[in-house]
Every structure is written in C-alpha cells, then in structure tokens.
Design a protein around this motif. Structure first.
Motif, mmCIF file in Angstrom:
data_model
loop_
_atom_site.group_PDB
_atom_site.id
_atom_site.type_symbol
_atom_site.label_atom_id
_atom_site.label_comp_id
_atom_site.label_asym_id
_atom_site.label_seq_id
_atom_site.Cartn_x
_atom_site.Cartn_y
_atom_site.Cartn_z
ATOM 1 N N ASP A 41 -8.776 12.930 13.683
ATOM 2 C CA ASP A 41 -7.997 13.927 13.475
ATOM 3 C C ASP A 41 -8.063 15.057 14.658
ATOM 4 O O ASP A 41 -9.079 15.299 15.218
ATOM 5 N N GLN A 43 -7.272 17.897 14.850
ATOM 6 C CA GLN A 43 -7.834 19.276 14.661
ATOM 7 C C GLN A 43 -9.300 19.284 15.544
ATOM 8 O O GLN A 43 -9.964 20.360 15.475
ATOM 9 N N ASP A 128 -13.270 9.901 10.182
ATOM 10 C CA ASP A 128 -12.326 10.996 9.522
ATOM 11 C C ASP A 128 -10.962 11.032 9.715
ATOM 12 O O ASP A 128 -10.859 11.114 10.963
ATOM 13 N N LYS B 11 -4.117 23.948 9.853
ATOM 14 C CA LYS B 11 -5.303 23.452 9.020
ATOM 15 C C LYS B 11 -4.548 22.785 7.600
ATOM 16 O O LYS B 11 -3.610 23.659 6.926
HETATM 17 MG MG MG Z 1 -10.725 17.543 8.121
#
Ligand code: MG
Ligand code: ATP
Ligand code: ATP
Ligand code: MG
Lengths: 259, 259
Positions: A41, A43, A128, B11
C-alpha cells in the motif's frame, strides 16, 4: 516453503494494516517463525506502524522491485529489532509504480515472481493491501496462498467484503487461481453496540458462515497508540485486550497455518 | 454558481463518505439549498448510505459520464426523497473507468468539464473521494473550490492528511490550481481517549492550525446505523450527538459557504 497471506478487503480503515502488522509480529514473537511483512500500500503504513523497530537501510522499495528486470523482494527487506521479523516497506511512489505496472506483460504476476526466492527463506509472508481492487491488491492475491479478510461492524465494510470476494472469484475464472479464504475477521468491535453488531454478524454468517472466524478484535485504543509509538502491540502492551485478541487469532489460525 | 467541495484524504475509513453525505443532506434539509452529491469512489458508498432515499433511475453512472464524448453529470443524477438533494451514484466499474481515463487528453480535468452545466443549476456540489491519490481524487480536487479534509485521532490518519496536502501543493505547482482548504475536520473522536486525542490534535495544530475546525464529530454509532438504513443522520435521528455535530459543522462553515 513459505505460506503467504494477503490481508485484504476493499473498504478503508477496517484494520488491514493493524492485522497484518500484529499477525506478522505475533508469528515472529509467539511462534518464533521467520516472517516477512510486505507493504503493498502506497500509504506506507507498515513502516509507520513499526517505525521504532526498523533496523538498517535499503535503497530499494517495493515499487522498485516490482518494476525491476530481475525482481527479488529480498533487496528491499529491512531487519527489525524483533528477531524473526523482516519488512519490505512501500513508499509514496508506489502509486506511480502501480501505473507503470499496468503496461507490463503479466502485470498481475509481478509480485509472485518477486517473492519466488523469498518463499524459500521465510516461514510466512504477510501482504498488507491497499483499500481498493487495483493492480497491487490483485498482485497480492495472485502471490498468496490465503486471503485474510477483515470486516468491521458496518454495512459499508460488509459491502467491501462482498467486493473482495467477487475479486477472488474473478481471479479463479480468469487465471484458475483458487485463493482460499483463511478467514473473515471481525475487527474494531465495540461490544456496547449489540444491535448493530448483531445485524452485521447475521449478514456475515448468512453469506460466509464457514469462513467467519470466532476470534473478534475489540475496539482497544492501545492498538492505535502502539502504531503511534511504532511498535506491534505485543511490544507495546502484551496484556491489553487488543494484544490478547491478536494472540487468540493466532491460536485459532494455528491448525491451518501449521503452527 | 455552485460552490464545489471535495471531501478528501488519503487514509481509509476516516469518515469521508459519512461527512460528504451528511454535509450534502444538511445543506438541503437545514439550509434549503439545491445540492448535488457526486460519488467519485468505486465503492459506491454514497448510494449505499442513501439507499432508502433514492428515487428514479438513470442509465448513466459517473464513470460513463467521465469517459463520454459530451460530458454532463446531470445525465447521471438521481433525485432523492429529500427536497433539494440529488445524487450521481458511482458503480463498481468506476475503477475500470479510472484506468481508461489515464490515457485521455487532460485526464485531470474530465470531471470539471462534466460539472460545467451542473454548476449553473445547483447551489452546492459535494464530491466524495476514494481513499487514494489517484485520477478520481485528482479530478475531484481540480473541479473543486474547496477541500474538506477529515482526520480521525490516529497517527495513520494524520499521515493521510499530510499526503493530501502534498497533493494540493502539487496541483498548484503543476496546474496553478490553488484549492483552499475549507477546513480539517476531526472525526470519530472518542472523548475517553484523552491522551491519544491530545497528541493528534497537537500535531494537527502544529502543522495546520489555521485550518483546524472547532467542530469535532464524536464517535456515535447512530451514524453507522443511519447508513445501514440508507438515510442521512438528520432523517434517521436528528437529536443524536452525531447529527448535532454535523449541524454544528454546517454552522461553523456557514460564513465561508455563504449560508
Ligand atoms: Mg492500511
Ligand atoms: N481494534 C481496534 N481498536 C482501536 N483502533 C483500531 C483497531 N484496529 C485498528 N484501529 C485503528 O483504526 C485505524 C484504521 O486501522 P488500519 O489502518 O489498520 O486499517 P486499514 O484497513 O489498514 O486502513 P486503510 O484502508 O487506510 O489501509 C488505525 O488508526 C488503527 O490504529
Ligand atoms: N463519528 C462516527 N461515529 C461512528 N461511526 C462512524 C463515524 N463516522 C463514520 N463512521 C463509520 O465508520 C465507517 C467509516 O466511515 P466512512 O465510510 O464514512 O469513511 P471513509 O473515509 O469514506 O472510508 P473509505 O476510505 O472506505 O471511503 C463507516 O462504517 C461509518 O458508518
Ligand atoms: Mg468512503
């Protein structure tokens, strides 16, 4: 040969990262396994959630590896202060890498190829996934032996579960890749919301009875605090309800994971 | 001419949809405005969150419009049982549409062009964004007059705020598009977590003091229950703490939105 688990669902914020990090850490700490945590991910939250535990540096990230000529995820792996736990962090450029991947031959299989060597070195590889059904999630699912699907007690999270299950079926139809569901994990459960919990659980049981895990992860702010301090919950506070729940998850998964 | 608000942060699960839906409904119900809610997320959660209120059918979805030759979002707009509130739902194919958009000339401006006519018909257009910084989020930001940025009380949500602010700066550098922040909204605040809340709020104030809204949306399961029943919170339970908080948000934003 490693067992590879994709922690995936379409919905945002239901505990994919919290589960991936604490499952990986638990396998290393409790079961003394050699574990690689791969952040798929952009992020970069696996690295954030373990920022106090990271050791060493690497010039490669997950995105570099996936786009590279000879792909070996090991080149992006960092040791951690936790014996047995390694991590390949992502970075904010993984989104650009995902775009570049879309024009590659066999774009869905780039991660599987990058994990080939690693699968001979580790006992478990935890992936993930981002909150969408794009190329990175599909790569994770094509590289995995199991899908672990978190769901919180909301209708929108339930829809996200339906979406990821639909993708599982599509990968079977398209590639003949039968990815079994390790389990569906109820997360962020607030025991005071009995009515809402009941409605969502009935729906999960109605559609996915055989997959629904008995273990429930309760709402426990310690889990978020641990991430702020950059540690898995077992290092932050092994006695809190969140830690005990992730311990219980490992025990429930033990037969299937050969623990 | 409509004021267009992109509800965005990288997010997942911090209340983008909950905020977009209840802001749009509040503007229609409380302020008697003509409002269009545009779902820019392939999860289709605006439609899910309002499923009891949808009226009529449309053969077009947001994805069809964005890829079409003559783009007018109105062709995908559905009335609702709430006077003044219309919605253009997304569908699960919006992901495929996003891929197709990537090869189009001026791919970041497709939504802005599709909203041209609608901006002469509505008072407010609310854009619900997906949990990533991809083409759909960028389209929303390029089409908007304001960015409304939700953040829950966690380090990972704070990182998501930094990510979206970085994207705002990039859009300014690249296109000269200066998108002002309407505000940063603290969401899902559990008042019992004083220590954690304090740490996140200090960080938000440290970086974004002038943007941080006074209104705080508390944890209130009624907000999730309302979505399960397919209604905005004002129709489900206008007296609960979640409804009062979204009312307070409207009052705080009133001067900037010309209410
Ligand atoms: Mg996450
Ligand atoms: N059981 C829990 N109790 C309290 N907080 C939790 C729990 N599980 C997760 N959280 C917190 O909720 C937030 C969302 O969890 P997390 O980031 O793991 O979800 P995610 O599915 O990975 O999100 P994304 O879709 O953005 O990747 C995080 O701040 C995390 O610390
Ligand atoms: N203040 C609140 N109190 C209780 N539940 C909330 C609150 N705000 C949102 N929720 C619930 O939390 C979940 C996540 O919220 P929501 O779907 O609006 O976030 P999102 O940012 O749009 O997620 P995604 O990134 O998946 O698009 C939903 O099930 C919603 O009903
Ligand atoms: Mg949403």
């Amino acid at each position: 040969r490693a067992q590879t688990i994709a922690v995936c669902t379409r919905k945002g914020g239901v505990g994919k990262t919290t589960t991936a990090v604490n499952l990986a850490a638990g396998l290393a700490i409790r079961n003394h396994k050699k574990v690689l945590l791969v952040d798929m991910d952009g992020q970069g939250h696996c690295g954030s959630a373990l920022h106090s535990e990271l050791r060493g540096v690497t010039s490669e990230t997950v995105g570099d590896i996936l786009l590279g000529k000879r792909r070996d995820i090991q080149e992006a792996a960092l040791a951690t202060a936790i014996p047995g736990l390694w991590i390949t962090p992502s970075d904010k450029d993984l989104g650009a890498a995902e775009d570049a991947m879309s024009s590659k031959l066999g774009k869905e299989l780039l991660l599987r190829s990058a994990l080939k060597v690693a699968k001979t070195h580790y006992d478990y590889i935890i992936l993930d996934c981002p909150p969408n059904l794009g190329t990175l999630t599909v790569n994770a699912m094509m590289a995995a032996d199991w899908a672990l699907i978190p769901c919180d007690m909301s209708i929108l999270a339930l829809e996200g579960v339906d979406d990821i299950v639909e993708t599982l079926d599509a990968l079977d139809d398209t590639f003949g890749h039968e990815l079994p569901v390790l389990g569906m994990l109820r997360t962020r459960v607030d025991l005071r919301n009995q009515k809402m919990n009941g409605r969502i659980e009935d729906a999960l049981r109605g559609r996915y009875a055989s997959m629904l895990l008995d273990t429930v992860i309760p709402v426990n702010t310690r889990l978020a605090q641990a991430q702020m301090d950059g540690q898995p919950i077992l290092r932050h506070d092994a006695s809190c309800t969140g830690a005990k729940a992730y311990d219980a998850l490992l025990e429930e998964l033990a037969p299937r994971l050969g623990l």
